[in-house]
Write a protein that holds these residues in place. Sequence first.
Motif, short mmCIF file in Angstrom:
data_model
loop_
_atom_site.label_atom_id
_atom_site.label_comp_id
_atom_site.label_asym_id
_atom_site.label_seq_id
_atom_site.Cartn_x
_atom_site.Cartn_y
_atom_site.Cartn_z
N PRO A 100 0.58 7.17 -6.02
CA PRO A 100 0.02 6.86 -4.70
C PRO A 100 -0.26 5.37 -4.55
O PRO A 100 -0.47 4.64 -5.53
N GLY A 101 -0.29 4.89 -3.29
CA GLY A 101 -0.63 3.50 -3.02
C GLY A 101 -2.06 3.19 -3.41
O GLY A 101 -2.90 4.08 -3.50
N THR B 238 1.52 6.89 3.72
CA THR B 238 0.17 6.71 3.19
C THR B 238 -0.78 6.20 4.27
O THR B 238 -0.46 5.23 4.96
N GLN B 239 -1.94 6.88 4.41
CA GLN B 239 -3.00 6.38 5.28
C GLN B 239 -4.02 5.65 4.42
O GLN B 239 -4.41 6.13 3.35
N ASN B 240 -4.45 4.48 4.90
CA ASN B 240 -5.31 3.59 4.12
C ASN B 240 -6.69 3.41 4.75
O ASN B 240 -7.23 2.31 4.81
N PRO C 253 -4.32 -0.59 8.05
CA PRO C 253 -3.07 -0.05 8.61
C PRO C 253 -2.42 0.92 7.63
O PRO C 253 -2.53 0.78 6.41
N SER C 254 -1.71 1.92 8.16
CA SER C 254 -1.01 2.89 7.32
C SER C 254 0.22 2.24 6.69
O SER C 254 0.71 1.21 7.16
N SER C 255 0.72 2.89 5.65
CA SER C 255 1.88 2.35 4.92
C SER C 255 3.00 3.38 4.95
O SER C 255 2.99 4.34 4.17
N GLY D 94 0.78 -1.23 0.00
CA GLY D 94 0.00 0.00 0.00
C GLY D 94 0.81 1.27 0.00
O GLY D 94 0.24 2.37 0.06
N SER D 95 2.12 1.18 -0.07
CA SER D 95 2.95 2.39 0.00
C SER D 95 3.02 3.08 -1.36
O SER D 95 2.76 2.49 -2.40
#
Length: 751
Positions: free
Chosen positions: A373-374, A427-429, A433-435, A348-349
């Motif tokens: 972007p992720g 990155t916030q998902n 969970p964030s990346s 997801g990064s």
Amino acid sequence: MRKSPWKEDGVKRKIIWLLISLIIFCVLNSWLLSGTRKLIYLDAAILPEGQLKSWHNLGTLGGAFVPVFRNVPYVENIKGKKAVNLSGVDILLRSTFAPPGYLNGKQPFTITARVYVAELAQRQTILNWSQEPEKSAIFGLGKGLNAAFFNSDRLKVCFRGGYPQPREWHLITLVYDKQKLTLYVDGWFNAESQGQVNIKPGSFFYLGGQVAPGFPLPFDPFNGYLASLELLDTAYSPVEVWNASGHREAIPLYPAEGQMLGTLNVSLQWEKSDERANYFSIYFSSNRGEVEKGLAKAGKGNLGGDSHHLDISNLEPGKTYFWRVDQLDSKGQVLQPGIIRSFKIDDGSARNPVPHNLHGSVSRELNRLLWTPGPWATSQDVYFALDPKIVAKGKPAIKDLKPGLNSFFIPEKNLKYGETYYWRIDTQNGSGPSSPGQLWSFRVQDSPSDEDLTFFVVADLHYGSTVNSRDINRLMAKSMNSLPGQSYPEEFGLKGKVHTPRGVVVLGDIVDDGDSVEAEKFWQEYVEDFGLKGDKLLAFPVYEGFGEHDGASNGLVRTNLKNRNKLRPELKSISADGLHYSWDWGKVHFVQLNLYPGSVGEEYLNIWGRRFTGDARYPKHSLEFLIEDLRRNVGSSGRPVVIFQHYGFDSWSEAWWTQKERAAFLQAIQPYNVIAIFWGHSHVIQSLAWNGIKTWCAGTINNDPESGNYLVVNIKTGRRSGQMIVASRKAEKWASAEKFSFKMKKEPAKR
């Protein structure tokens, strides 16, 4: 009375032939009953070791394969298998029978070959029954884009799914079902090409190579061991291919081994390979050991024998998962444990930074950073600073950037020469969970100096030659971009750091076949990667020349070179035909002579004792251009001169231009201060002295499946003397280096 040895041998021969005849009868009877015919069936397992003067075909076409040239192959044992050794410069077998007319592409066929090679070439022909242009049937092995099967430039198959590992036995299978060609290696799907082939069968089958008019040796020879070969008049199914390769496990279809998925849900897919299988038992976990041991916590239950997929959801970003499918009989007993496969979920990064990570020479005018972007981004935080600690632990420069935005404007104007900047995107998902982003960096170019010149030299890019050629060329372009700011190798006695190069000189063979119908496609790949003025992936201006692979005088590559030469900045001279040119960097004069310094091109015999043909071999009066250019732009100044050309001065290169041409070249440059000549063609880094002049071969940057080399050249000039460094570099490490001094002015010859 005791029988003579000769009579005993005769009895033995009769017994052997009776046994072989019985085998042939049984096999043919079995094939005819089954409806599938093996047209060719060669099996080295039944052959005696030693010379092979004739390899009998056990298939329905009968006959045999016999040597075309004087040398004959041998039957040997190699890594546990008896096989026919087809290695050697003049080993080629030809059938005693003609290919049937129905092998023209209107009927299906399957070819299987069990092979062993010590190393992969661009193409090694195993079997062919037509070399008719655009109507060929050439089955083989290798790295080339036409290596597995070639019918035409439109329809060919390569090992896109990965090359067979050298020094191991492999079963190569090609299936044609009248709609597509499908390639398998050891039962695993490798590649396919859609389309109907159109074959014009020739007079013979050839085993181990091709024949070429005027060429006294096999063309694209196999150079390996062949244990067995079958040509069938049917299209094998994936299960038949799998079983023929010795597999009985369920066939795992999706995801592929090691595949990266950009989704949090997956549908595992497989196919039954044993008709006795009534159930499938599925194991799935992020813990490989649980899947290997078949633990209950990894079990996903048993599915019916007609099931082919299992849907799994709520996977976690960044995790690797393992799975296997066991086949069970009607009593629930395991018939075959499944093959363990793995895949990974995207973390997801953010990715794809521009400038790319570790770029060593961005422009001072750079004002914007870009990225992708992720896949699950809901917001992004941007970090940017000169200090990597601030980027790692400080506050973001921009917070909560929307996921549809992918750029950041640099607050500074006119970045500092030689300075390194660091940045990262977190990155916030959403609910996931964030990346955290990777720490990226780039370095600003060095301040240019006319007394301290750096340039890179590359040769033999061969776009379109092999499956990985473009990927490797792009890797090497990034390597060159990243090198400025790094230290020269102290282990070779050098000190200091590599400065931003003034340009990259390309020494020919840009594409692999400048006369092919696909030449424009591969030329465009070169332009997209190398650009012209540092405006594409490569960050530096390029100064290219052509080689013999780049095609004829009126071909696409040379025509495009003429147009590009008009756009190169600050050239001193361009030849009347627009091909050859020169320029100055500081006090040094540089000349690009393309193929080699010559006039109209001498007639000569190649290394195979034949005359070279075709317009691509002509130097197009580069010698006359050189003479006039040096007279006008160097004259009696005695200042240093560097020359670039494709052919060079080792035994391989010297076979491509004549001694008379080299003598004329030497005479033309003797009055001048030529401090270096750089050349390509031979694909091996070399440093050779030629009549007291230092010369270097730049090797090749494309040595698929590995990266090649390029040269890093630094010239420091003073009032009376200068110093030159020539170092060879692979993608990630130094390979060699040397340093020497030269005079800034050549003294007049003594009389």
